[in-house]
Write a protein that holds these residues in place. Structure first.
Motif, PDB file in Angstrom:
ATOM      1  N   ARG A  73      -1.067  -7.196  -4.566  1.00  0.00           N
ATOM      2  CA  ARG A  73      -1.730  -5.773  -5.093  1.00  0.00           C
ATOM      3  C   ARG A  73      -0.926  -5.471  -6.669  1.00  0.00           C
ATOM      4  NH1 ARG A  73      -4.508  -1.784  -3.085  1.00  0.00           N
ATOM      5  NH2 ARG A  73      -4.832  -1.735  -0.883  1.00  0.00           N
ATOM      6  N   LEU A 118      -2.648  -8.947  -9.252  1.00  0.00           N
ATOM      7  CA  LEU A 118      -3.596  -8.281  -9.802  1.00  0.00           C
ATOM      8  C   LEU A 118      -3.420  -8.041 -11.356  1.00  0.00           C
ATOM      9  CD1 LEU A 118      -5.836  -5.944  -9.418  1.00  0.00           C
ATOM     10  CD2 LEU A 118      -3.838  -4.250  -8.975  1.00  0.00           C
ATOM     11  N   GLU A 119      -2.387  -7.943 -11.802  1.00  0.00           N
ATOM     12  CA  GLU A 119      -2.165  -7.838 -13.279  1.00  0.00           C
ATOM     13  C   GLU A 119      -2.642  -9.080 -14.031  1.00  0.00           C
ATOM     14  OE1 GLU A 119      -1.818  -4.801 -14.814  1.00  0.00           O
ATOM     15  OE2 GLU A 119      -1.944  -4.281 -12.516  1.00  0.00           O
ATOM     16  N   LYS A 150      -6.119  -8.928 -13.876  1.00  0.00           N
ATOM     17  CA  LYS A 150      -6.970  -7.945 -15.106  1.00  0.00           C
ATOM     18  C   LYS A 150      -6.772  -8.420 -16.446  1.00  0.00           C
ATOM     19  CE  LYS A 150      -5.636  -3.553 -14.109  1.00  0.00           C
ATOM     20  NZ  LYS A 150      -4.859  -2.724 -13.535  1.00  0.00           N
ATOM     21  N   THR A 200     -10.057  -2.174  -1.835  1.00  0.00           N
ATOM     22  CA  THR A 200     -10.003  -1.680  -3.231  1.00  0.00           C
ATOM     23  C   THR A 200     -10.844  -2.368  -4.111  1.00  0.00           C
ATOM     24  OG1 THR A 200      -7.653  -0.895  -2.361  1.00  0.00           O
ATOM     25  CG2 THR A 200      -8.222  -0.962  -4.781  1.00  0.00           C
ATOM     26  N   TRP A 237     -11.562  -3.179  -8.041  1.00  0.00           N
ATOM     27  CA  TRP A 237     -11.051  -2.817  -9.220  1.00  0.00           C
ATOM     28  C   TRP A 237     -12.394  -3.469 -10.121  1.00  0.00           C
ATOM     29  CZ3 TRP A 237      -6.921  -0.735 -11.615  1.00  0.00           C
ATOM     30  CH2 TRP A 237      -5.946  -0.204 -10.989  1.00  0.00           C
ATOM     31  N   ARG A 238     -12.662  -2.737 -11.240  1.00  0.00           N
ATOM     32  CA  ARG A 238     -13.892  -3.042 -11.907  1.00  0.00           C
ATOM     33  C   ARG A 238     -13.454  -2.909 -13.569  1.00  0.00           C
ATOM     34  NH1 ARG A 238     -17.957  -1.567  -8.980  1.00  0.00           N
ATOM     35  NH2 ARG A 238     -18.784  -3.782  -8.752  1.00  0.00           N
ATOM     36  N   ARG A 239     -13.884  -3.707 -14.418  1.00  0.00           N
ATOM     37  CA  ARG A 239     -13.831  -3.511 -15.683  1.00  0.00           C
ATOM     38  C   ARG A 239     -14.981  -2.817 -16.389  1.00  0.00           C
ATOM     39  NH1 ARG A 239     -10.835  -7.195 -19.107  1.00  0.00           N
ATOM     40  NH2 ARG A 239     -11.074  -8.801 -17.719  1.00  0.00           N
ATOM     41  N   TRP A 257     -10.130  -0.916 -17.102  1.00  0.00           N
ATOM     42  CA  TRP A 257     -10.131  -1.067 -15.576  1.00  0.00           C
ATOM     43  C   TRP A 257     -10.309   0.124 -14.758  1.00  0.00           C
ATOM     44  CZ3 TRP A 257     -11.306  -5.536 -13.117  1.00  0.00           C
ATOM     45  CH2 TRP A 257     -11.173  -6.747 -13.734  1.00  0.00           C
ATOM     46  N   THR A 258     -11.102   0.409 -13.886  1.00  0.00           N
ATOM     47  CA  THR A 258     -11.108   1.439 -13.002  1.00  0.00           C
ATOM     48  C   THR A 258     -10.899   0.999 -11.477  1.00  0.00           C
ATOM     49  OG1 THR A 258     -13.527   1.532 -12.765  1.00  0.00           O
ATOM     50  CG2 THR A 258     -12.518   2.606 -14.455  1.00  0.00           C
ATOM     51  N   TYR A 259     -10.720   1.841 -10.573  1.00  0.00           N
ATOM     52  CA  TYR A 259     -10.788   1.329  -9.269  1.00  0.00           C
ATOM     53  C   TYR A 259     -11.291   2.254  -8.272  1.00  0.00           C
ATOM     54  CZ  TYR A 259      -6.671   4.209  -7.844  1.00  0.00           C
ATOM     55  OH  TYR A 259      -5.896   5.202  -7.534  1.00  0.00           O
TER      56      TYR A 259
END
Length: 201
Positions: free
Chosen positions: A128, A132-133, A136, A155, A157-159, A164-166
């Motif tokens: 997480r 994740l970073e 991204k 969860t 995560w979408r660019r 980035w939003t989640y």
């Protein structure tokens, strides 16, 4: 936490950091999967601890669903035998949707569009945050799915326009739309043949 490597490989890794090319050449001679992190080969968490039956079932379900949804399309789903190159070296997502045309003998994806990490109690914090970073920051990755193995919850995560939003998808009736790869992932298929201690969604 890492597992020591064998013999001279461990000594050499301590003395000099590997390039990605050197790492892949070295990896081919090992009997377990490693990731390259800041120039140092690190045994994957799954290789150290193994995967629970729940983790394995969710992973297989996701792979089967994505494979069927992508049949005849430009993208394809790969297992964690394929690496994703990151700004720190390499990672091995549980599943990657690759939309590029890599050589059949390549050990890394060419154009990773979607990555899927199935979370287990032993890996949830690592997946997480740290991994994740890295995902991204990858210019090609558009969607990151963090899949809970203990409850029907993902969860997403979408660019979007460079940011980035989640969002959380919860419950077996939920469906994850993946227009980036012209597919969708129903949670009912992702969690097929699994039971849960408490209802969710």
């Amino acid at each position: 936490m890492t597992r020591p490597m064998d013999g001279t490989a461990m000594s050499q890794a301590k003395q000099t950091k590997m390039t990605v090319e050197e790492f892949f050449d070295w990896q081919q001679r090992q009997d377990r999967n490693y990731e390259l992190v800041d120039g140092v080969p690190v045994l994957t968490v799954k290789a150290m601890t193994g995967a629970s039956r729940r983790h394995d079932r969710v992973t297989v379900n996701a792979l089967a669903t994505l494979h069927a949804a992508l049949r005849g399309k430009p993208c394809s789903a790969t297992t964690d035998d394929q690496s994703v190159l990151t700004d720190r070296g390499t990672r091995r997502p549980d599943i990657t949707v690759d939309c590029g045309r890599a050589d059949d003998r390549s050990m890394s994806t060419a154009d990773p569009r979607v990555v899927v990490e199935v979370l287990s109690p032993s890996t949830v914090r690592y997946d997480r945050f740290q991994k994740l970073e890295e995902y991204k920051r990858h210019p090609a990755i558009k969607v990151i799915l963090l899949v809970d193995s203990e409850a029907p919850q993902v969860t997403v995560w979408r660019r979007v326009d460079g940011e980035w939003t989640y969002a959380e998808q919860i419950g077996l009736d939920a469906v994850i739309a993946l227009p980036e790869i012209d597919a969708e992932l129903p949670l009912s298929e992702l969690y097929a043949d699994l039971t849960f201690d408490t209802p969710s969604g």
